[in-house]
Motif scaffolding. Structure first.
Motif, PDB file in Angstrom:
ATOM      1  N   SER A 112       9.281  47.767  24.852  1.00 40.06           N
ATOM      2  CA  SER A 112       9.839  48.941  25.512  1.00 40.06           C
ATOM      3  C   SER A 112       9.019  50.200  25.229  1.00 40.06           C
ATOM      4  CB  SER A 112      11.291  49.169  25.055  1.00 40.06           C
ATOM      5  OG  SER A 112      12.111  48.082  25.398  1.00 40.06           O
ATOM      6  N   LEU A 113       8.575  50.376  23.970  1.00 43.40           N
ATOM      7  CA  LEU A 113       7.832  51.583  23.605  1.00 43.40           C
ATOM      8  C   LEU A 113       6.418  51.578  24.167  1.00 43.40           C
ATOM      9  CD1 LEU A 113       8.780  52.210  19.850  1.00 43.40           C
ATOM     10  CD2 LEU A 113       9.582  53.445  21.869  1.00 43.40           C
ATOM     11  N   ASN A 114       5.759  50.425  24.107  1.00 42.60           N
ATOM     12  CA  ASN A 114       4.366  50.321  24.554  1.00 42.60           C
ATOM     13  C   ASN A 114       4.281  49.386  25.749  1.00 42.60           C
ATOM     14  OD1 ASN A 114       3.378  51.955  22.357  1.00 42.60           O
ATOM     15  ND2 ASN A 114       3.625  50.183  21.017  1.00 42.60           N
ATOM     16  N   ARG A 115       4.991  49.760  26.825  1.00 45.63           N
ATOM     17  CA  ARG A 115       5.055  48.861  27.977  1.00 45.63           C
ATOM     18  C   ARG A 115       3.917  49.087  28.977  1.00 45.63           C
ATOM     19  NH1 ARG A 115       9.530  52.222  28.331  1.00 45.63           N
ATOM     20  NH2 ARG A 115       9.518  53.756  30.009  1.00 45.63           N
ATOM     21  N   ASP A 116       3.155  50.178  28.831  1.00 43.55           N
ATOM     22  CA  ASP A 116       2.044  50.434  29.747  1.00 43.55           C
ATOM     23  C   ASP A 116       1.008  49.319  29.640  1.00 43.55           C
ATOM     24  OD1 ASP A 116       3.274  52.734  30.479  1.00 43.55           O
ATOM     25  OD2 ASP A 116       2.001  54.068  29.279  1.00 43.55           O
ATOM     26  N   GLU A 117       0.703  48.699  30.775  1.00 41.37           N
ATOM     27  CA  GLU A 117      -0.252  47.602  30.869  1.00 41.37           C
ATOM     28  C   GLU A 117       0.132  46.430  29.969  1.00 41.37           C
ATOM     29  OE1 GLU A 117      -4.268  48.863  30.361  1.00 41.37           O
ATOM     30  OE2 GLU A 117      -4.019  50.654  31.593  1.00 41.37           O
ATOM     31  N   GLY A 118       1.409  46.344  29.612  1.00 41.32           N
ATOM     32  CA  GLY A 118       1.872  45.238  28.782  1.00 41.32           C
ATOM     33  C   GLY A 118       1.327  45.265  27.368  1.00 41.32           C
ATOM     34  N   LEU A 119       0.971  46.459  26.858  1.00 39.72           N
ATOM     35  CA  LEU A 119       0.352  46.568  25.539  1.00 39.72           C
ATOM     36  C   LEU A 119       1.252  46.021  24.434  1.00 39.72           C
ATOM     37  CD1 LEU A 119      -1.805  47.497  23.565  1.00 39.72           C
ATOM     38  CD2 LEU A 119      -0.826  49.811  23.662  1.00 39.72           C
ATOM     39  N   GLY A 120       2.547  46.357  24.478  1.00 41.26           N
ATOM     40  CA  GLY A 120       3.461  45.913  23.429  1.00 41.26           C
ATOM     41  C   GLY A 120       3.533  44.402  23.322  1.00 41.26           C
ATOM     42  N   LEU A 121       3.752  43.743  24.463  1.00 39.71           N
ATOM     43  CA  LEU A 121       3.837  42.281  24.463  1.00 39.71           C
ATOM     44  C   LEU A 121       2.481  41.662  24.143  1.00 39.71           C
ATOM     45  CD1 LEU A 121       6.192  41.684  27.518  1.00 39.71           C
ATOM     46  CD2 LEU A 121       6.692  41.204  25.124  1.00 39.71           C
ATOM     47  N   ALA A 122       1.400  42.292  24.575  1.00 33.96           N
ATOM     48  CA  ALA A 122       0.070  41.773  24.256  1.00 33.96           C
ATOM     49  C   ALA A 122      -0.176  41.808  22.749  1.00 33.96           C
ATOM     50  CB  ALA A 122      -0.998  42.593  24.978  1.00 33.96           C
ATOM     51  N   SER A 123       0.231  42.891  22.107  1.00 36.95           N
ATOM     52  CA  SER A 123       0.031  42.993  20.664  1.00 36.95           C
ATOM     53  C   SER A 123       0.831  41.931  19.916  1.00 36.95           C
ATOM     54  CB  SER A 123       0.421  44.393  20.166  1.00 36.95           C
ATOM     55  OG  SER A 123       1.823  44.588  20.207  1.00 36.95           O
ATOM     56  N   LEU A 124       2.047  41.671  20.378  1.00 35.14           N
ATOM     57  CA  LEU A 124       2.867  40.641  19.733  1.00 35.14           C
ATOM     58  C   LEU A 124       2.250  39.260  19.925  1.00 35.14           C
ATOM     59  CD1 LEU A 124       6.455  41.883  20.708  1.00 35.14           C
ATOM     60  CD2 LEU A 124       5.283  42.135  18.520  1.00 35.14           C
TER      61      LEU A 124
END
Length: 462
Positions: free
Chosen positions: A57-69
């Motif tokens: 939710s916090l880093n949703r731009d370009e899927g950054l949050g899910l990519a980091s996880l």
């Protein structure tokens, strides 16, 4: 490979093994170190677990949050393969201390989250997480077995009891971390508006590109305040390990100490040739899939999509609280009801919830249902975390580092797969996949139980 061949590589799987560890003579020292270990992990994962819940939710731009996880758990898979060698080199205590520092660095990278800062920090965290969990499992299991010897109690009973206490503290980190995020984001709630027209829940699809689009970004000063609290929590965790946790040698045969580096590195792979480990792999993968789902998809597609990011913490408190309390209770009642009953409880609970989430269209009018689903999912997770860890400790007491490395490796694979396909699949497809994996996992787990009870005489008493 036949069992005899595996024994030649890894040693006999007998429950009564030769200990190379110093057995502390006083019971109080075991409880003191169990408490130190539990509190340290509580502080560390108060920061990380809550940050993980918010990444999508916090880093949703370009899927950054899910990519980091996804990068974290992909790196964790590799680190699990080398964890036994790292632990043999550094020892259990120093492995945990250094690994926790990688979590602190990841939290700091979120202050300025870009692909150039967050992804390298995610790789570092992943390489620390495998040794961290392998050393934690070995430390706790060794302490439990030694405690059982001086108190003349069953090893499985004490391993379950110690795991229950540890996981009660550990899972409570969901409560404290999410409470912090909820209270801090509550001040920022005015920036968020109700998501009109969004398709939330099981029918949320990446192609719709609408989940959370109606929410204004969280103010940077609010985000930085939360990260500062999480950063302090991670530092406290490292200090507890450094100052309060005593050294403890894992139980193993003397010959393992003189093994070459190549054999240490391959020990995790070799253990997979044992049917006891191989058949448990799908359930270990599922334990990662179900945690990734509640942290990534449920928080984003159900909670944030319906209410806004400020409600994520409140709902996930129900998950963490139930998980923590259930972990303690399950660790105590396993000796009376048996682990098979508990595994069945976890499976039916989460299968039922999967059906509910497939049929239910989330609505703010049914706010209580979000809390109920999160709480019951926490009950199921408590089953997997307590019982899989205890079962691994019981089956492989003399091969703890490779056994727990395998556990965390396959669990990490579940996380990685879930976060990797999260940006491409609709939520209902993810739920169908999770349900199918759970059914398959339980069938293979049942095969392990049948074989050790009716075929493999070495395990007739467990």
């Amino acid at each position: 490979m036949e069992d005899s061949e595996t024994d030649a590589l890894l040693g006999s799987p007998s429950i009564n093994v030769i200990s190379t560890s110093d057995i502390w003579p006083h019971k109080g020292k075991y409880w003191k170190n169990l408490l130190a270990l539990s509190v340290a992990f509580t502080f560390n994962f108060t920061a990380f677990s809550s940050l993980q819940n918010l990444e999508s939710s916090l880093n949703r731009d370009e899927g950054l949050g899910l990519a980091s996880l996804s990068v974290i758990y992909g790196s964790l898979i590799v680190s699990c393969l080398i964890a036994p060698a790292i632990i043999r080199t550094l020892g259990l205590k120093w492995t945990m201390f250094i690994a926790i520092l990688s979590y602190v660095i990841f939290t700091a990278a979120n202050y300025h989250a870009t692909f150039y800062t967050l992804i390298p920090a995610s790789v570092l965290l992943g390489f620390g997480a495998g040794p961290l969990w392998a050393s934690q499992g070995a430390y706790l299991t060794t302490a439990a077995i030694n405690y059982a010897e001086i108190t003349i109690e069953l090893q499985e009973t004490i391993i379950n009891r110690f795991n229950g206490v540890f996981l009660m503290f550990f899972q409570s980190s969901q409560v404290w971390g999410n409470l912090m995020s909820s209270l801090i984001f509550h001040k920022d709630a005015a920036n968020h508006v109700h998501p009109i027209g969004n398709t939330c829940g099981a029918h949320d699809c990446p192609s719709q590109n609408n989940t959370g689009n109606s929410f204004a970004p969280t103010e940077k000063n609010v985000k930085d305040l939360l990260l500062s609290v999480y950063l302090a929590s991670g530092v406290v965790s490292a200090l507890i390990i450094l100052l309060l946790l005593d050294n403890l040698l894992p139980r193993a045969r003397e010959s393992i100490e003189s093994d070459g580096l190549s054999k240490r590195l391959l020990s995790t792979v070799h253990l997979l040739k044992e049917y006891r480990m191989f058949l448990m792999v799908p359930l270990m993968i599922y334990s990662g899939v179900e945690q990734a789902y509640i942290a990534g998809d449920f928080t984003k597609s159900f909670i944030s999509c319906t209410f806004g990011v400020q409600m994520v913490g409140y709902v996930m408190i129900a998950y963490g609280l139930t998980d923590a309390v259930s972990s303690l209770i399950l660790g105590r009642i396993e000796e009376y009801v048996g682990r098979i009953s508990l595994f069945i409880l976890g499976a039916f609970t989460q299968l039922g919830l999967i059906v509910v989430m497939l049929l239910w269209v989330p609505s703010p009018d049914y706010e209580w249902l979000f809390f109920l689903i999160a709480a019951l999912w926490g009950l199921g997770d408590a089953v997997w975390q307590t019982q899989i860890a205890s079962f691994v400790g019981v089956l492989f007491p003399e091969h703890q580092e490779p056994a727990f490395s395998n556990y965390r490796l396959w669990q990490a694979l579940g996380f990685t797969i879930s976060f990797a396909y999260s940006n491409y699949l609709c939520v209902n497809v993810k739920l169908y996949l999770a349900g199918a994996l759970l059914v398959t996992s339980m069938l293979m787990y049942g095969t392990v139980e049948y074989k050790i009870r009716h075929i493999d005489v070495r395990y007739a008493e467990i």
